[in-house]
Scaffold this motif. Structure first.
Motif, short mmCIF file in Angstrom:
data_model
loop_
_atom_site.label_atom_id
_atom_site.label_comp_id
_atom_site.label_asym_id
_atom_site.label_seq_id
_atom_site.Cartn_x
_atom_site.Cartn_y
_atom_site.Cartn_z
N GLN A 63 -77.27 -28.46 24.06
CA GLN A 63 -77.00 -27.25 24.84
C GLN A 63 -76.03 -27.54 25.98
OE1 GLN A 63 -81.23 -26.45 25.59
NE2 GLN A 63 -81.02 -24.53 24.45
N ALA A 64 -76.21 -28.70 26.65
CA ALA A 64 -75.32 -29.05 27.76
C ALA A 64 -73.89 -29.26 27.28
CB ALA A 64 -75.83 -30.32 28.45
N ALA A 65 -73.72 -29.69 26.05
CA ALA A 65 -72.38 -29.88 25.49
C ALA A 65 -71.72 -28.57 25.13
CB ALA A 65 -72.45 -30.80 24.28
N GLY A 66 -72.47 -27.49 25.14
CA GLY A 66 -71.91 -26.17 24.83
C GLY A 66 -71.57 -25.99 23.38
N LEU A 67 -72.24 -26.71 22.50
CA LEU A 67 -71.96 -26.63 21.07
C LEU A 67 -72.74 -25.49 20.43
CD1 LEU A 67 -71.84 -30.44 20.25
CD2 LEU A 67 -69.92 -28.87 20.61
N PRO A 68 -72.31 -25.02 19.27
CA PRO A 68 -72.95 -23.84 18.66
C PRO A 68 -74.44 -24.05 18.37
CG PRO A 68 -70.86 -24.34 17.58
CD PRO A 68 -71.16 -25.49 18.48
N GLU A 69 -75.19 -22.98 18.61
CA GLU A 69 -76.62 -22.98 18.30
C GLU A 69 -76.89 -21.96 17.20
OE1 GLU A 69 -79.20 -22.91 21.81
OE2 GLU A 69 -77.42 -23.23 23.04
N ALA A 70 -78.01 -22.10 16.55
CA ALA A 70 -78.39 -21.16 15.50
C ALA A 70 -78.44 -19.75 16.09
CB ALA A 70 -79.73 -21.54 14.90
N ALA A 71 -77.88 -18.79 15.37
CA ALA A 71 -77.78 -17.42 15.89
C ALA A 71 -79.15 -16.80 16.10
CB ALA A 71 -76.94 -16.57 14.95
N GLU A 72 -80.08 -17.09 15.20
CA GLU A 72 -81.42 -16.52 15.28
C GLU A 72 -82.44 -17.61 14.97
OE1 GLU A 72 -81.82 -13.23 12.69
OE2 GLU A 72 -80.25 -12.02 13.65
N PRO A 73 -83.65 -17.49 15.54
CA PRO A 73 -84.69 -18.46 15.18
C PRO A 73 -84.92 -18.47 13.67
CG PRO A 73 -85.37 -17.09 17.03
CD PRO A 73 -84.11 -16.48 16.50
N VAL A 74 -85.07 -19.64 13.14
CA VAL A 74 -85.28 -19.79 11.70
C VAL A 74 -86.61 -20.51 11.48
CG1 VAL A 74 -84.42 -20.78 9.56
CG2 VAL A 74 -82.81 -19.87 11.24
N GLY A 75 -87.53 -19.83 10.83
CA GLY A 75 -88.81 -20.45 10.56
C GLY A 75 -88.74 -21.39 9.37
N LEU A 76 -89.74 -22.21 9.26
CA LEU A 76 -89.85 -23.15 8.14
C LEU A 76 -91.02 -22.71 7.26
CD1 LEU A 76 -89.50 -26.41 10.22
CD2 LEU A 76 -87.85 -25.64 8.50
N PRO A 77 -90.95 -22.95 5.96
CA PRO A 77 -92.10 -22.63 5.12
C PRO A 77 -93.31 -23.46 5.55
CG PRO A 77 -90.47 -23.91 3.90
CD PRO A 77 -89.83 -23.52 5.20
N PRO A 78 -94.49 -22.88 5.55
CA PRO A 78 -95.68 -23.61 6.03
C PRO A 78 -95.87 -24.96 5.36
CG PRO A 78 -96.20 -21.29 5.68
CD PRO A 78 -94.81 -21.50 5.16
N GLU A 79 -95.55 -25.06 4.08
CA GLU A 79 -95.77 -26.34 3.39
C GLU A 79 -94.85 -27.44 3.88
OE1 GLU A 79 -93.04 -23.76 0.81
OE2 GLU A 79 -94.88 -23.50 1.99
N ALA A 80 -93.75 -27.06 4.52
CA ALA A 80 -92.83 -28.07 5.05
C ALA A 80 -93.28 -28.62 6.40
CB ALA A 80 -91.43 -27.48 5.18
N ARG A 81 -94.14 -27.85 7.09
CA ARG A 81 -94.51 -28.21 8.46
C ARG A 81 -95.69 -29.17 8.48
NH1 ARG A 81 -94.89 -23.00 12.14
NH2 ARG A 81 -95.04 -24.66 13.69
N ILE A 82 -95.47 -30.38 8.02
CA ILE A 82 -96.56 -31.34 7.92
C ILE A 82 -96.96 -31.90 9.28
CG2 ILE A 82 -96.00 -31.97 5.55
CD1 ILE A 82 -94.62 -34.48 6.62
N ASP A 83 -96.22 -31.56 10.33
CA ASP A 83 -96.58 -32.01 11.68
C ASP A 83 -97.51 -31.04 12.38
OD1 ASP A 83 -94.59 -29.96 11.89
OD2 ASP A 83 -94.12 -30.64 13.93
N TYR A 84 -97.82 -29.90 11.78
CA TYR A 84 -98.50 -28.81 12.47
C TYR A 84 -99.76 -28.40 11.72
CZ TYR A 84 -98.88 -24.34 15.01
OH TYR A 84 -99.31 -23.29 15.81
N LEU A 85 -100.86 -28.30 12.45
CA LEU A 85 -102.13 -27.92 11.83
C LEU A 85 -102.45 -26.47 12.21
CD1 LEU A 85 -104.54 -28.70 10.13
CD2 LEU A 85 -105.64 -29.65 12.17
N PHE A 86 -102.15 -25.55 11.31
CA PHE A 86 -102.35 -24.13 11.57
C PHE A 86 -103.80 -23.82 11.89
CE2 PHE A 86 -98.55 -24.49 9.04
CZ PHE A 86 -97.70 -23.53 9.55
#
Length: 543
Positions: free
Chosen positions: A469-492
């Motif tokens: 962000q400090a470099a002023g480089l492009p960011e994703a236009a909108e938040p993009v979610g991940l499919p639940p099965e990909a989120r192995i770091d998160y315990l719903f």
């Protein structure tokens, strides 16, 4: 090649009375969906960061396991640990799937032994409780009550029962007296669910506090499910230590509890002997507050606030059959924590002279890579981006953070899946790879794997996403979610209960109350719950 054992053999090892560290090297979300009762989480993404804390002795008997689906994470973890000097490593053949196939239970959730223990305490010590409706009725009647929140101050600030004071369970014995107007006022202890409500209330009963003491059934979740509003942003926290007159009585209560548990108060010489014993792991834990620990502690001691140590023992102690020495600077808190650790199945003791004892613990083995990745600040990042706009951006932050915002074109990944991610992206060995992580060491560990796989130009950002962000480089236009099965770091299962999901809260409470029924006798047999002060007195009279 690391040796392997089957599930039946591992079950025997867990019950042979010898020290053992059973490490689940899958990620948090995978671990939380099902693991053996005494498995300790040591995710591969943080392996070298956390292993020395959990298993500081290189000769410790360690068993590693993963999903058993052929992804090779356990084997890779064994290679990394062997490279650090760990010499007694074994794999569970077939991983978690083989454990289930042998007819053994895979337990959902986190901190399972501590939470099961809390349910057992309530059953065996008959910890009294009241419901949210009963608490409201007592308050409406004008009954004097002191309501305390036994969780951390950060958790208390997020949400609490209106009017509660933050007083973590590890501080109850020392600081509650300052909130009590007399010996008749009822004390109610709450948490977010059940465990810390039960342990907090039973702590006061075990100490012989004359006041009536109750646990709030189902904590903030029970309150919310009863359609009562929670308070957010509370700044009420525990008071300072009591005056000398009250401190003497608090110290006497804790001494009686230590005696009833039959636990030692080690001299400096005795404690040093434990610490110097190379055949046995001994943890030296400062159970005071973070502020106290920051002001100074014993060389080599680790900070483990007492309430959290009992609530989440597997985050601090990785070896079953180890020894644990706990200490404070007042002689009040450590005996309480030691008594709970003993009941949880550990050989525990207090340090007689507390933080002033002349002892020293050995430094844990170095477990971080010798060479860190080259670091890009905002200026260097802009320069690289201009020269190589096709540089791959890999976001290693928590999946929830990635979903809230990330670099344009960045792919989310995590260390065990990083090579597969780059393969999917069609990365070439000479293509620059930029790692974006919340912690520098997490990026360094992942980067070492990429370098070993043949990628030649791997960088990390100096301050993670903030650098992008400090470099002023492009960011994703909108938040993009991940499919639940990909989120192995998160315990719903754990997190959704605090996000307005009543069904998730009900499911979580049902999980807690159902833990005992899932356990086999050899799992429950590791616990040794003491009689409460009142039960002990009754037994003494009967004798």
């Amino acid at each position: 090649m690391t040796q392997s054992i089957d599930a039946v053999t591992l079950r025997g090892w867990l019950n042979d009375g010898q020290p053992l560290a059973l490490f689940d090297v899958r990620e948090h979300g995978q671990y939380g969906e099902g693991h053996p009762f005494f498995a300790v989480p040591l995710p591969y993404s943080r392996l070298e960061l956390d292993v020395a804390v959990l298993a500081p002795r290189l000769a410790e008997r360690i068993v590693l396991f993963d999903d058993g689906d052929g992804d090779g994470v356990a084997e890779l973890a064994a290679q990394r640990l062997a490279g650090l000097g760990y010499s007694n490593l074994t794999l569970l053949a077939g991983g978690a799937a083989a454990w289930a196939a042998a007819g053994y239970t895979l337990f959902k959730g986190v901190n399972v032994p501590s939470k099961t223990f809390g349910e057992l305490v309530e059953h065996q010590q008959h910890t009294p409780r009241l419901s949210a409706a009963e608490l409201v009725a007592r308050r409406d009647s004008g009954e004097p009550l002191v309501l305390v929140d036994g969780r951390t101050f950060a958790e208390h600030q997020k949400m609490t029962i209106p009017g509660a004071h933050s007083l973590p369970n590890g501080e109850l014995a020392l600081r509650l007296a300052a909130l009590l107007p007399d010996a008749q006022t009822t004390v109610v202890v709450h948490c977010a669910g059940r465990t810390r409500s039960i342990i907090g209330a039973q702590t006061l009963r075990n100490l012989g506090l004359p006041n009536p003491v109750l646990a709030l059934e189902n904590g903030t979740q029970g309150w919310y499910l009863a359609d009562h509003a929670l308070e957010h942003g509370s700044q009420r926290r525990y008071p300072a230590a009591p005056p000398a007159s009250e401190l003497a009585e608090a110290r006497a209560r804790s001494a009686r509890l230590l005696q009833r548990a039959g636990l030692p108060a080690l001299s400096a010489t005795q404690a040093q002997q434990w610490l110097d014993d190379e055949s046995r792991t001994t943890y030296l834990l400062d159970i005071r507050t973070a502020e106290e620990f920051a002001q100074g502690s014993i060389d080599g001691a680790r900070h483990a606030p007492g309430g959290q140590l009992v609530q989440a023992t597997d985050q601090y102690i990785g070896v079953r059959g180890s020894r644990v020495i706990v200490f404070d600077d007042d002689g009040v808190r450590a005996p309480v924590v030691a008594s709970w650790l003993y009941q949880l199945g550990y050989e525990s003791a207090v340090l007689a002279h507390g933080v002033n004892a002349a002892i020293k613990a050995s430094a844990p083995p170095r477990t971080l890579p010798a060479h860190a990745l080259p670091v890009l600040d905002a200026n260097l990042l802009r320069a690289l981006y201009a020269q190589a706009p096709d540089a791959l951006r890999i976001d290693l932050r928590e999946s929830a953070e990635y979903a809230r915002g990330h670099a344009e074109g960045a792919a989310w990944s995590i260390r065990p899946r990083l090579p597969a991610t780059l393969d999917r992206l069609g990365a070439a060995p000479d293509q620059p790879v930029i790692l974006i992580a919340s912690e520098p060491h997490v990026a360094n560990l992942a980067g070492q794997d990429l370098l070993a796989a043949g990628y030649r130009h791997v960088y990390r950002l100096a301050e993670g996403y903030r650098t992008w962000q400090a470099a002023g480089l492009p960011e994703a236009a909108e938040p993009v979610g991940l499919p639940p099965e990909a989120r192995i770091d998160y315990l719903f299962f754990v997190h959704d209960r605090h996000e307005g999901n009543k069904d998730a809260a009900r499911a979580y409470l049902a999980w807690e109350t159902g833990l005992i029924a899932q356990c086999a006798p050899d799992e429950l047999g590791h616990f040794r719950i003491l009689a409460s002060a009142g039960q002990a007195a009754d037994q003494s009279k009967a004798a």
